[in-house]
Design a protein around this motif. Structure first.
Motif, PDB file in Angstrom:
ATOM      1  N   ALA A  75       0.809  -1.162   0.012  1.00 13.89           N
ATOM      2  CA  ALA A  75       0.152  -0.297  -0.009  1.00 13.89           C
ATOM      3  C   ALA A  75       1.033   1.169   0.034  1.00 13.89           C
ATOM      4  O   ALA A  75       0.770   2.068   1.200  1.00 13.89           O
ATOM      5  N   PRO A  76       1.722   1.249  -1.024  1.00 12.92           N
ATOM      6  CA  PRO A  76       2.595   2.527  -0.954  1.00 12.92           C
ATOM      7  C   PRO A  76       1.732   3.890  -1.320  1.00 12.92           C
ATOM      8  O   PRO A  76       0.665   4.015  -1.804  1.00 12.92           O
ATOM      9  N   THR A  77       2.415   4.945  -0.732  1.00 13.09           N
ATOM     10  CA  THR A  77       1.987   6.411  -1.212  1.00 13.09           C
ATOM     11  C   THR A  77       2.087   6.595  -2.628  1.00 13.09           C
ATOM     12  O   THR A  77       2.876   5.999  -3.505  1.00 13.09           O
ATOM     13  N   GLU A  78       1.249   7.625  -3.242  1.00 15.94           N
ATOM     14  CA  GLU A  78       1.545   7.916  -4.483  1.00 15.94           C
ATOM     15  C   GLU A  78       3.117   8.205  -4.851  1.00 15.94           C
ATOM     16  O   GLU A  78       3.528   7.897  -5.844  1.00 15.94           O
ATOM     17  N   ALA A  79       3.570   9.060  -4.020  1.00 19.65           N
ATOM     18  CA  ALA A  79       5.058   9.362  -4.383  1.00 19.65           C
ATOM     19  C   ALA A  79       5.927   7.895  -4.236  1.00 19.65           C
ATOM     20  O   ALA A  79       6.909   8.030  -4.982  1.00 19.65           O
ATOM     21  N   GLU A  80       5.634   7.049  -3.383  1.00 19.19           N
ATOM     22  CA  GLU A  80       6.438   6.057  -3.166  1.00 19.19           C
ATOM     23  C   GLU A  80       6.504   5.266  -4.649  1.00 19.19           C
ATOM     24  O   GLU A  80       7.251   4.602  -5.069  1.00 19.19           O
ATOM     25  N   GLU A  81       5.340   5.076  -4.869  1.00 17.11           N
ATOM     26  CA  GLU A  81       5.024   4.219  -6.143  1.00 17.11           C
ATOM     27  C   GLU A  81       5.627   4.820  -7.369  1.00 17.11           C
ATOM     28  O   GLU A  81       6.125   4.156  -8.032  1.00 17.11           O
ATOM     29  N   ARG A  82       5.485   6.389  -7.720  1.00 11.37           N
ATOM     30  CA  ARG A  82       6.101   6.873  -8.485  1.00 11.37           C
ATOM     31  C   ARG A  82       7.755   6.824  -8.613  1.00 11.37           C
ATOM     32  O   ARG A  82       8.316   6.338  -9.706  1.00 11.37           O
ATOM     33  N   LEU A  83       8.326   6.893  -7.205  1.00 13.80           N
ATOM     34  CA  LEU A  83       9.953   6.762  -7.317  1.00 13.80           C
ATOM     35  C   LEU A  83      10.287   5.482  -7.148  1.00 13.80           C
ATOM     36  O   LEU A  83      11.350   5.027  -8.301  1.00 13.80           O
ATOM     37  N   SER A 132      14.787  15.330 -11.620  1.00  9.88           N
ATOM     38  CA  SER A 132      15.575  15.962 -10.666  1.00  9.88           C
ATOM     39  C   SER A 132      15.673  15.155  -9.478  1.00  9.88           C
ATOM     40  O   SER A 132      16.920  15.228  -9.077  1.00  9.88           O
ATOM     41  N   THR A 133      14.703  14.598  -8.797  1.00 10.69           N
ATOM     42  CA  THR A 133      14.802  13.774  -7.830  1.00 10.69           C
ATOM     43  C   THR A 133      15.748  12.661  -8.026  1.00 10.69           C
ATOM     44  O   THR A 133      16.640  12.238  -7.123  1.00 10.69           O
ATOM     45  N   CYS A 134      15.639  11.919  -9.023  1.00  7.39           N
ATOM     46  CA  CYS A 134      16.446  10.726  -9.543  1.00  7.39           C
ATOM     47  C   CYS A 134      17.938  11.113  -9.538  1.00  7.39           C
ATOM     48  O   CYS A 134      18.880  10.404  -9.230  1.00  7.39           O
ATOM     49  N   MET A 166       6.660  14.186  -6.857  1.00 13.40           N
ATOM     50  CA  MET A 166       5.597  14.193  -7.864  1.00 13.40           C
ATOM     51  C   MET A 166       5.692  15.519  -8.860  1.00 13.40           C
ATOM     52  O   MET A 166       5.261  15.361 -10.083  1.00 13.40           O
ATOM     53  N   ARG A 167       6.480  16.490  -8.771  1.00 17.70           N
ATOM     54  CA  ARG A 167       6.673  17.600  -9.282  1.00 17.70           C
ATOM     55  C   ARG A 167       7.701  17.533 -10.483  1.00 17.70           C
ATOM     56  O   ARG A 167       7.765  17.671 -11.422  1.00 17.70           O
ATOM     57  N   LEU A 188      19.190  10.019   2.873  1.00 19.66           N
ATOM     58  CA  LEU A 188      18.478  11.317   2.049  1.00 19.66           C
ATOM     59  C   LEU A 188      17.294  11.100   2.209  1.00 19.66           C
ATOM     60  O   LEU A 188      16.443  10.347   1.889  1.00 19.66           O
ATOM     61  N   ARG A 189      17.059  12.628   2.669  1.00 18.39           N
ATOM     62  CA  ARG A 189      15.261  13.002   3.087  1.00 18.39           C
ATOM     63  C   ARG A 189      14.910  13.562   1.839  1.00 18.39           C
ATOM     64  O   ARG A 189      15.448  14.561   1.553  1.00 18.39           O
ATOM     65  N   LEU A 190      13.813  13.491   1.080  1.00 12.35           N
ATOM     66  CA  LEU A 190      13.329  13.983   0.022  1.00 12.35           C
ATOM     67  C   LEU A 190      11.874  14.285   0.171  1.00 12.35           C
ATOM     68  O   LEU A 190      10.976  13.639   1.012  1.00 12.35           O
TER      69      LEU A 190
END
Length: 122
Positions: free
Chosen positions: A18-26, A103-105, A98-99, A90-92
């Motif tokens: 049950a990942p968050t939307e951001a976790e699933e995307r990353l 750049s996150t990667c 999502m945006r 590393l905290r993001l």
């Protein structure tokens, strides 16, 4: 195996399903060695905590945070414990994933490849 470790593993398994939307995307960008052939795992129990994403070869933990983590003493204590175990944390922000996933990667890759980098912007 201790009862606490079994409980933690079960909780990690639940979090993976049950990942968050951001976790699933990353995770879509990190899984199957998609980021420069680095092996990441998600929701991994480490020392009494569950790390969102871990690259064991780089000893890097990536945590995705919402606004509730802005000034969290608990997070600082947790990070110190994980750092004592030889990991860098590393905290993001979820919003950054999502945006601007690219750049996150790029940030994750830079930290994975250069152990001298320190997070000083949070």
């Amino acid at each position: 195996m201790s009862k606490d470790m079994n409980r933690l593993r079960g909780f990690a398994r639940d979090m993976r399903s049950a990942p968050t939307e951001a976790e699933e995307r990353l995770w879509g960008a990190l899984r199957n060695r998609r980021l420069d052939k680095l092996k990441f795992r998600r929701q991994v129990p480490i020392g009494g905590f569950i790390a969102d994403f871990v690259c064991m070869e780089a000893k890097l933990i990536v945590e995705l945070d919402g606004s509730q983590h802005a000034e969290s003493t608990r997070d600082r204590t947790r990070d110190a414990n994980l750092e004592e175990r030889g990991f860098r944390v590393l905290r993001l922000w979820n919003d950054d994933v999502m945006r601007d996933l690219d750049s996150t990667c790029a940030t994750i890759l830079a930290f994975a490849r250069d152990p001298s980098l320190k997070q000083d912007w949070r």
